[in-house]
Enzyme design. Structure first.
Site, PDB file in Angstrom:
ATOM      1  CG  ASP A 230     -12.054  53.717  84.093  1.00  0.00           C
ATOM      2  OD1 ASP A 230     -12.693  54.332  84.958  1.00  0.00           O
ATOM      3  OD2 ASP A 230     -12.422  52.614  83.655  1.00  0.00           O
TER       4      ASP A 230
ATOM      5  CB  CYS B 199      -3.837  60.069  61.086  1.00  0.00           C
ATOM      6  SG  CYS B 199      -5.431  59.880  61.889  1.00  0.00           S
TER       7      CYS B 199
ATOM      8  CG  ASP C 297     -12.798  48.677  89.869  1.00  0.00           C
ATOM      9  OD1 ASP C 297     -12.906  48.982  91.078  1.00  0.00           O
ATOM     10  OD2 ASP C 297     -13.757  48.652  89.090  1.00  0.00           O
TER      11      ASP C 297
ATOM     12  CG  HIS D 219      -7.777  57.996  65.005  1.00  0.00           C
ATOM     13  ND1 HIS D 219      -7.005  59.106  64.714  1.00  0.00           N
ATOM     14  CD2 HIS D 219      -9.038  58.451  65.224  1.00  0.00           C
ATOM     15  CE1 HIS D 219      -7.782  60.178  64.749  1.00  0.00           C
ATOM     16  NE2 HIS D 219      -9.013  59.807  65.049  1.00  0.00           N
TER      17      HIS D 219
ATOM     18  CB  CYS E 176      -2.139  58.402  65.693  1.00  0.00           C
ATOM     19  SG  CYS E 176      -3.423  57.788  64.578  1.00  0.00           S
TER      20      CYS E 176
ATOM     21  CB  CYS F 269      -4.818  62.692  64.219  1.00  0.00           C
ATOM     22  SG  CYS F 269      -4.295  61.338  65.274  1.00  0.00           S
TER      23      CYS F 269
HETATM   24 ZN   LIG Z   1      -4.982  59.448  64.149  1.00  0.00          ZN
END
Ligand SMILES: [Zn+2]
Length: 371
Positions: free
Chosen positions: A268, A311, A93, A337, A308, A306
């Site tokens: 963004d 999790c 930016d 997460h 990730c 999820c």
């Molecule tokens: Zn997660």
């Protein structure tokens, strides 16, 4: 010059679309979300974990890099990518949004903005040409024009917004003339507040200036959400199909899904980290406040849908305990997460657009997020 953007699928029931944006550091599937790396790092996260989530583009801030560490350090490093150790897409930016912050701004003038450098305590003139020279030297994949951003919470009337739009358009034209880095794309930025006629006028002019893509600036700062979405629709109708449309500062999953339905391609926001700091988790069943005592002895995973590592490894009870005690690791886990969730949501949206099922996917998704 061929367009760096190619459209691959358009949804029949909405204006959602998928395509590919070709950058010097890789070709990226659209729509996509960029985590914010203002100073070269994403808050609470390491760039390798961000990359593992599938994120292929970040946004940094040219003005902040110009102040510190300065262009000579970036030059010695061999460019901003090498300095950050990031080998994927990177937008910068110009810094309009920061410059117009009270900490920096001394005066806005036709030739540029007079600003206070907080490190040298000297005043300097930051012009559209300078904003482009800085971004050319940093070597980001996409540079953004310097725009005259109305300050946050500005309550002034239409005349004021018309003036900032006029200056933004003059500056956009000067930015286009100053742009020298052939490997770098250049995006124009639309202003005009929530006035649809001003937005339209600006978008028509910017569309004719030959930018590689266009961005909507000055949104997601507290205006009514339906108005913001109307501007996204207007922009999509006004600009060429082969120009990617970037909605700056938009980060909540429900806003992103609606904006995708209205034809936006790029987003963004600091949203994943900001919500984490408030103890909010984005899950496949909706948004939850992990600080709620209801989770104190809930030993289930945060989101069973999820994959990730948060999790995989932690329970709601532990995340509740960390959030209640303002533990730094708790902010970090929730940020990881939440960003994974936003990333996954957009990837899923892309699949549905390709398969022609985006409309029902977005309806189901928005029900969970109560829009
Ligand atoms: Zn997660």
């Amino acid at each position: 010059m061929p367009s760096p953007f190619s459209l691959s699928h358009s949804d029949k029931k909405t204006n959602a679309r998928t395509g590919k944006l070709k950058l010097a550091h890789g070709t990226i599937d659209t729509p996509f979300f960029m985590p914010v790396a203002t100073k070269g790092s994403v808050k609470h996260l390491a760039l390798n974990e961000v990359s593992k989530m599938g994120v292929r583009c970040l946004i940094s801030n040219a003005f902040i890099f110009y102040l510190r560490p300065g262009l000579s350090t970036i030059k010695k490093a061999g460019g901003i990518h090498r300095f950050m150790k990031w080998n994927h897409g990177l937008f910068t930016d110009s810094g309009g949004f920061q410059i117009l912050d009270e900490t920096f701004l001394v005066a806005r003038k036709e030739e540029g903005v007079v600003l206070n450098n907080p490190f040298t305590r000297k005043q300097e003139l930051f012009t559209p040409e300078r904003a482009i020279q800085v971004q050319n030297a940093l070597g980001s994949d996409v540079a953004m024009c310097l725009d005259d951003v109305p300050r946050f919470g500005e309550k002034k009337g239409k005349v004021f917004y018309a003036e900032t739009l006029k200056r933004t358009l003059h500056w956009a034209s000067r930015c286009a003339s100053a742009h020298q880095n052939k490997k770098q794309l250049l995006f124009g930025i639309s202003q005009g507040g929530t006035f649809l006629d001003l937005r339209k006028k600006g978008l028509v002019e910017l569309n004719e200036m030959g930018f590689d893509g266009l961005a909507l600036g000055g949104l997601a700062i507290g205006e009514p959400k339906p108005t913001m979405q109307k501007i996204v629709s207007l922009a999509r109708k006004t600009i060429d199909k082969n120009k990617p449309l970037y909605v700056m500062g938009l980060g909540s999953p429900e806003d992103i899904i609606q904006a995708i339905a209205n034809g936006a391609d790029i987003f963004d926001s600091v949203f994943p980290a900001r919500t984490a700091r408030h103890g909010l988790a984005l899950t496949s069943k909706g948004r939850i406040s992990i600080k709620n005592n209801h989770y104190a002895a809930d030993f289930s995973t945060l989101d069973e849908n999820c994959a990730c590592w948060v999790c995989e490894n932690y329970t709601k009870a532990l995340l509740h305990h960390l959030a209640k005690n303002s533990e730094e690791s708790g902010f970090r886990f929730l940020t990881h997460h939440n960003l994974s969730f936003v990333q996954k949501t957009i990837e899923t949206a892309r699949i549905h657009i390709r398969e022609g099922t985006f409309s029902s996917f977005s309806k189901d998704f928005l029900k969970k997020y109560r829009v």
